[in-house]
Design an enzyme around this catalytic site. Structure first.
Site, PDB file in Angstrom:
ATOM      1  N   ARG A  77     -49.681 -34.288   6.482  1.00  0.00           N
ATOM      2  CA  ARG A  77     -50.287 -35.035   7.588  1.00  0.00           C
ATOM      3  C   ARG A  77     -49.902 -34.431   8.950  1.00  0.00           C
ATOM      4  NH1 ARG A  77     -52.530 -40.143   8.365  1.00  0.00           N
ATOM      5  NH2 ARG A  77     -52.231 -40.626   6.168  1.00  0.00           N
ATOM      6  N   ASP A  95     -59.155 -46.837  10.322  1.00  0.00           N
ATOM      7  CA  ASP A  95     -58.413 -47.981   9.807  1.00  0.00           C
ATOM      8  C   ASP A  95     -58.578 -49.224  10.663  1.00  0.00           C
ATOM      9  OD1 ASP A  95     -57.453 -46.651   7.615  1.00  0.00           O
ATOM     10  OD2 ASP A  95     -55.483 -46.217   8.457  1.00  0.00           O
ATOM     11  N   TYR A 111     -49.530 -33.536  -5.912  1.00  0.00           N
ATOM     12  CA  TYR A 111     -50.249 -32.342  -5.502  1.00  0.00           C
ATOM     13  C   TYR A 111     -49.357 -31.517  -4.585  1.00  0.00           C
ATOM     14  CZ  TYR A 111     -51.646 -35.561  -1.652  1.00  0.00           C
ATOM     15  OH  TYR A 111     -51.678 -36.483  -0.628  1.00  0.00           O
ATOM     16  N   GLU A 152     -52.483 -42.412  23.550  1.00  0.00           N
ATOM     17  CA  GLU A 152     -51.686 -42.508  22.325  1.00  0.00           C
ATOM     18  C   GLU A 152     -50.275 -42.986  22.668  1.00  0.00           C
ATOM     19  OE1 GLU A 152     -49.602 -42.463  18.995  1.00  0.00           O
ATOM     20  OE2 GLU A 152     -51.795 -42.307  19.004  1.00  0.00           O
TER      21      GLU A 152
END
Length: 398
Positions: free
Chosen positions: A104, A291, A213, A30
């Site tokens: 997230r 994605d 939300y 990463e």
């Protein structure tokens, strides 16, 4: 089997957890130097939660999430209800898993913590993947620090600007949709009487729409507000925007929308680009996921959920025939391609539904929604059964 994973976002971390679950050896590369508190709200629908249930992670994810009372739709200016149907308990009963909202950063942290508890050396941060080479011995990653990492398979979970996909398929050609999205988060206590309802609420209006939300056990209000624009913008979700511009874009809308914009410390804006389905996701011992494989517009709240499903599917196929990685990855693509493409198309179609501008088109579109919400509320749930009832963990391996 040593599975290399380019990208440590939701898709990459879930894939690593699924690999561990199926007896494989995952290694994530990463580029971010740390797991940080960035991002905004995200929805975890039942089809994704089924997989976390199989991984034993339901309680951990629910700890920092929020379960909405209902799904509802309103008109953006007047606030008038089109429909409101129950969700919190109903989701578990109908679709076999809860429907949750989560920040997230909390989502990524839950996945990273679970991975590091089970495989402390599986995640390496601050390293970028530059290229890969396939050989009879497997796949070798070339990293920006000069390191070469050898594995049996490579999964490209490195997002919409995937380096793995670019090498596999060449540069892509995204098309600007004419939509720009604002993201905002505000503390519930700062909103007073204008706090949004504890629901997944869609607000619709001419040439724009919004979704509200709650996050972090109900402590935060999350807003995604999309407006049509004719100017081309860069494809980045982390660009800060001017609060005055956001307020101007939604002037005259319900006070609940306006108050979140006013009380948010930082607003982010990003232009929404669309892509047709890519012709393939695999090349020998290399496959794309999330994605990188099927980037989609956010209008079905399924982008991350599709990556979660992908993670389970690719891990099960690799575990089924570890001695034939290309065959396993081909089965993975065949298993996932039609469903992901259908969600891509549905997300594109919803963009048109949400932004009806003329009075006749609003009546033709929103009138049946209003009627169904009062006469046949279960019909609205039924339209989502193909999406939320899907159980990737129940698909026969191989």
């Amino acid at each position: 089997m040593k599975v290399l994973i380019a990208g440590g976002g939701i898709g990459g971390l879930t894939t690593a957890l699924c690999c561990l679950h199926h007896g494989l050896d995952p290694h994530i590369i990463e580029r971010a130097p740390a797991i940080s508190d960035v991002g905004a709200g995200i929805q975890i629908p039942p089809n994704a939660m089924r997989i976390f249930g199989a991984l034993g992670m339901t309680d951990r994810i629910m700890r920092d999430s929020f379960a909405p009372d209902a799904i509802e739709a309103r008109m953006g200016r007047s606030g008038r209800h089109l429909f409101r149907i129950p969700l919190q308990d109903y989701a578990q009963d109908r679709w076999g898993a809860p429907y949750l909202h989560i920040h997230r950063a909390d989502y990524v942290r839950a996945l990273a913590d679970a991975l590091l508890e089970r495989a402390p050396n599986a995640l390496r941060l601050g390293i970028s993947v530059q290229s890969h080479i396939q050989s009879a011995n497997g796949v070798t990653l070339q990293c920006d620090n000069g390191e070469r990492v050898l594995g049996d398979a490579l999964i490209g979970a490195d997002g919409i600007h995937s380096a793995v996909r670019t090498q596999m398929l060449g540069p892509d050609t995204p098309c600007f949709t004419g939509n720009v999205a604002w993201r905002a988060i505000a503390p519930i206590h700062a909103l007073g009487e204008f706090a949004p309802p504890p629901t997944a609420c869609l607000w619709m209006g001419p040439n724009r729409h919004a979704v509200t939300y709650r996050l972090r056990r109900g402590e935060l209000a999350n807003l995604v507000a999309v407006v049509e624009r004719d100017d081309w913008q860069g494809e980045s979700w982390s660009t800060e925007g001017d609060k005055a511009d956001a307020i101007a874009d939604f002037a005259g809308w319900d006070p609940m929308i306006m108050r979140i914009l006013e009380e948010s410390d930082t607003l982010y804006r990003w232009a929404l680009f669309d892509r047709d389905p890519f012709p393939r996701w695999t090349d020998g011992s290399v496959a794309l996921l999330g994605d990188a494989a099927h980037p989609m517009l956010p209008f079905m709240a399924q982008g991350a959920a599709m990556a979660v499903e992908d993670g389970w599917a690719v891990a099960t196929e690799l575990a089924t025939t570890p001695d034939n990685v290309p065959a396993a990855l081909t089965r993975y693509q065949n298993r996932r391609f039609a469903r992901a493409s259908r969600v891509q198309a549905g997300s594109r179609a919803n963009a048109r539904t949400f932004h009806k501008s003329s009075r006749p088109s609003q009546l033709l579109t929103y009138g049946p929604m209003w009627l169904a919400g009062r006469i046949l509320p279960k019909a609205i749930h039924a339209r989502q059964d193909w999406l939320y009832s899907h159980d990737e963990t129940a698909i026969t391996q191989g």
